[in-house]
Scaffold this motif. Structure first.
Motif, mmCIF file in Angstrom:
data_model
loop_
_atom_site.group_PDB
_atom_site.id
_atom_site.type_symbol
_atom_site.label_atom_id
_atom_site.label_comp_id
_atom_site.label_asym_id
_atom_site.label_seq_id
_atom_site.Cartn_x
_atom_site.Cartn_y
_atom_site.Cartn_z
ATOM 1 N N ASP A 143 -6.139 -6.698 3.412
ATOM 2 C CA ASP A 143 -6.887 -5.443 3.275
ATOM 3 C C ASP A 143 -7.391 -4.953 4.627
ATOM 4 N N ASP B 2 0.851 -1.189 0.000
ATOM 5 C CA ASP B 2 0.000 0.000 0.000
ATOM 6 C C ASP B 2 0.886 1.239 0.000
ATOM 7 N N ASP C 261 -6.422 -1.453 6.427
ATOM 8 C CA ASP C 261 -7.479 -0.518 6.820
ATOM 9 C C ASP C 261 -7.391 -0.172 8.304
#
Length: 348
Positions: free
Chosen positions: A121, A26, A125
């Motif tokens: 993910d 990311d 997050d």
């Protein structure tokens, strides 16, 4: 936008590599270092000054819980715990949340999770959310009074039965401890709680809060009859509703689809309570990300006698849910965390 600087802490070299690779995929996240145990982590927290730490729970030398407590004293920053799905792991995770961890994720298959990529993910997050959190040492300032409508007498007049309904998310376990441990056993109302948390952890949360509180705290079961002086926490992965059946209030659980990404959902709980004609409700929206509870609060205020409280910004880990509730115009008072229990008691 500045990258979020993360320190990855795990006793397994393999897991440190896996988590690092997942996070660095990311562009908003940069892993500035890794640590092999809690002692190593406390040193590197001072040296590297990360924005967020991911912390394994079970480690040699100094475990994750011990390291977290030291970090909260020396240089408090947001910590996301990485836990196993065992009962011991769940219990330790609840202790960590109580000690100041912002959030947690569960390893998918034990301490060495070869399929950890399935929650990549989610972990990313959680780190982005944690980077926005307000972390402070355990000492907090004296309660702050806010101007609000004085509706305290309103709930003392009717003969309807009282019901306390709490919605909370990020930062919730510690905040719930601060509130529930101040509630007396003889409170003339049951308490229903939606805490955003995955399956497998809400039972440990309920058991921990029960051990610390004068009131009884349980994970809600389908068909439970609500009793005064007992708090019922919605199980992870299930919606909690309250129905009136033959003069009794009954918990009903369902695996209906998530509402706005949440199951359990505060909106679902509040909407169910709004249909109970005899309920005088004290609705409480506490720390958390998002807007869960705001729509349900509107319905409570339309259909029921309801006094609504929101946790103050300065005492919230994430001022999302309370802020959105305040924006509805339906909150009667914004309250410091340490004064929430007094407000609840005063209206029961």
């Amino acid at each position: 936008m500045n990258q979020i600087r993360v320190l990855v802490v795990d006793d397994s070299a393999f897991m440190r590599k896996v988590v690092t690779d997942m996070l660095q995929a990311d562009p908003q996240i940069c892993v500035v270092g890794t640590a092999r145990n809690g002692e190593d982590a406390t040193r590197k927290n001072i040296k590297l000054k990360p924005d967020v730490i991911t912390m394994d729970v079970e480690m040699p030398v100094l475990d994750g819980l011990g390291a977290l407590k030291q970090i909260m004293i020396e240089r408090p920053i947001p910590v996301v715990m990485v836990s196993s799905l065992t009962s011991i792991g769940a219990h330790t995770t609840m202790l960590a949340m109580e000690a100041g961890a912002v959030d947690f994720v569960a390893k998918t298959s034990g301490s060495i999770s070869l399929d950890l990529f399935t929650i990549a993910d989610l972990l990313r997050d959680k780190i982005k959310l944690a980077a926005q959190a307000t972390v402070r040492q355990t000492n907090v300032s004296e309660p702050v009074q806010h101007n609000s409508l004085n509706l305290s007498s309103l709930l003392r007049k009717p003969k309807e039965r009282k019901l306390v309904a709490i919605g909370v998310s990020t930062g919730g376990p510690k905040a719930l401890k601060d509130v529930l441990t101040r509630i007396p056993r003889n409170i003339a109302a049951p308490i229903v709680i939606v805490q955003h948390m995955p399956e497998g952890f809400t039972k440990s949360l309920a058991d921990r809060l029960d051990s610390l509180s004068d009131i009884q705290v349980v994970e809600a079961n389908d068909g439970d009859v609500l009793e005064d002086g007992t708090a019922y926490i919605a199980p992870g992965g299930k919606h909690l509703k309250v129905k009136s059946v033959g003069g009794q209030w009954i918990c009903t659980l369902s695996t209906d689809p998530a509402v706005n990404g949440h199951r359990p959902s505060v909106d679902v709980l509040y909407q169910s309570i709004s249909l109970i004609p005899e309920a005088a409700v004290i609705a409480v929206i506490m720390t958390g990300m998002g807007a869960d509870g705001s729509e349900g609060l509107k319905q409570l205020k339309t259909n029921r006698l309801c006094y609504a409280l929101a946790q103050s910004e300065e005492t919230s880990v994430v001022y999302g849910m309370p802020k959105m509730a305040v924006r509805t115009g339906k909150i009667d008072k914004v309250v410091h965390l340490q004064d929430l229990a007094n407000q609840i008691k005063g209206h029961c």
